[in-house]
Design a protein around this motif. Structure first.
Motif, PDB file in Angstrom:
ATOM      1  N   UNK A 176      -8.525  -0.193  -0.470  1.00 32.28           N
ATOM      2  CA  UNK A 176      -9.138  -0.552   0.808  1.00 32.28           C
ATOM      3  C   UNK A 176      -8.135  -1.448   1.384  1.00 32.28           C
ATOM      4  N   UNK A 177      -7.881  -2.540   0.714  1.00 38.79           N
ATOM      5  CA  UNK A 177      -6.762  -3.629   0.960  1.00 38.79           C
ATOM      6  C   UNK A 177      -5.306  -2.871   1.334  1.00 38.79           C
ATOM      7  N   UNK A 178      -4.980  -1.948   0.633  1.00 35.49           N
ATOM      8  CA  UNK A 178      -3.505  -1.202   0.764  1.00 35.49           C
ATOM      9  C   UNK A 178      -3.747  -0.373   1.810  1.00 35.49           C
ATOM     10  N   UNK A 179      -4.993   0.281   2.163  1.00 36.69           N
ATOM     11  CA  UNK A 179      -5.221   1.068   3.361  1.00 36.69           C
ATOM     12  C   UNK A 179      -5.295   0.408   4.456  1.00 36.69           C
ATOM     13  N   UNK A 180      -5.694  -0.717   4.487  1.00 36.42           N
ATOM     14  CA  UNK A 180      -5.525  -1.531   5.766  1.00 36.42           C
ATOM     15  C   UNK A 180      -4.166  -2.120   6.038  1.00 36.42           C
ATOM     16  N   UNK A 181      -3.632  -2.473   5.306  1.00 37.21           N
ATOM     17  CA  UNK A 181      -2.377  -3.103   5.182  1.00 37.21           C
ATOM     18  C   UNK A 181      -1.103  -2.161   5.677  1.00 37.21           C
ATOM     19  N   UNK A 182      -1.049  -1.049   4.960  1.00 37.76           N
ATOM     20  CA  UNK A 182      -0.038  -0.160   4.870  1.00 37.76           C
ATOM     21  C   UNK A 182      -0.328   1.117   5.858  1.00 37.76           C
ATOM     22  N   UNK A 183       0.003   0.804   7.139  1.00 37.67           N
ATOM     23  CA  UNK A 183      -0.232   2.112   8.288  1.00 37.67           C
ATOM     24  C   UNK A 183       0.752   2.963   8.382  1.00 37.67           C
TER      25      UNK A 183
ATOM     26  N   UNK B 209       5.662   5.492   6.741  1.00 40.04           N
ATOM     27  CA  UNK B 209       4.638   4.462   6.383  1.00 40.04           C
ATOM     28  C   UNK B 209       3.397   4.912   5.502  1.00 40.04           C
ATOM     29  N   UNK B 210       2.420   4.119   5.674  1.00 37.82           N
ATOM     30  CA  UNK B 210       1.378   4.463   4.728  1.00 37.82           C
ATOM     31  C   UNK B 210       1.442   4.024   3.462  1.00 37.82           C
ATOM     32  N   UNK B 211       1.003   4.684   2.346  1.00 41.38           N
ATOM     33  CA  UNK B 211       0.999   4.299   0.823  1.00 41.38           C
ATOM     34  C   UNK B 211       1.020   5.563   0.132  1.00 41.38           C
TER      35      UNK B 211
END
Length: 139
Positions: A88-95, A124-126
């Motif tokens: 969740x943290x990665x998804x919220x930070x890496x758009x 972007x994204x992850x």
């Protein structure tokens, strides 16, 4: 299991078996290694967010993808209980975002020509890989 100095020691998974509830082995947590490949632009914000949530990460510079740009690969050790929080943290930070790139770098010469207008591409994204950890020792 905590050792002197606050270090954790994890046994080999093959040694874990199915421990009795009252043994010290029952306290061992299953670990995962998360490899998160992110855009360089998101690296500082994600490292800050990971630190705030008490995740430890190793940052590696890497290059790849079809734009051949620099990106960042993070190696993050996490127990199974916190894996969803990390995702969740990665998804919220890496758009994800879009970017204009010259079309000539995207069209091969065999296709008969090069478009003059820039092309909008997603960046972007992850990309997240979750691997089981056979052995983890922090000294």
């Amino acid at each position: 299991m905590r050792l002197a100095g606050g270090f954790r020691c994890w046994a080999r998974r093959s040694d874990w078996g199915q421990p009795e509830a009252d043994t010290a082995a029952a306290m061992l947590l299953l670990m995962k290694l998360v490899l998160a490949v992110i855009q360089d632009a998101d690296a500082a914000a994600l490292m800050r967010a990971l630190s705030e949530q008490h995740f430890e990460a190793t940052k590696l510079a890497s290059t790849g993808g079809f734009l051949r740009e620099g990106n960042t690969t993070l190696m993050i050790g996490v127990d199974d209980q916190r894996l969803d929080t990390l995702r969740t943290l990665i998804g919220q930070t890496c758009r994800s975002r879009t970017r204009l790139v010259p079309a000539r770098g995207l069209v091969s010469e065999s296709e008969g020509g090069v478009a003059q207008e820039p092309v909008e591409v997603p960046v972007g994204g992850a990309v997240i890989f979750v691997l089981g950890v056979e052995d983890f020792v922090k000294v």
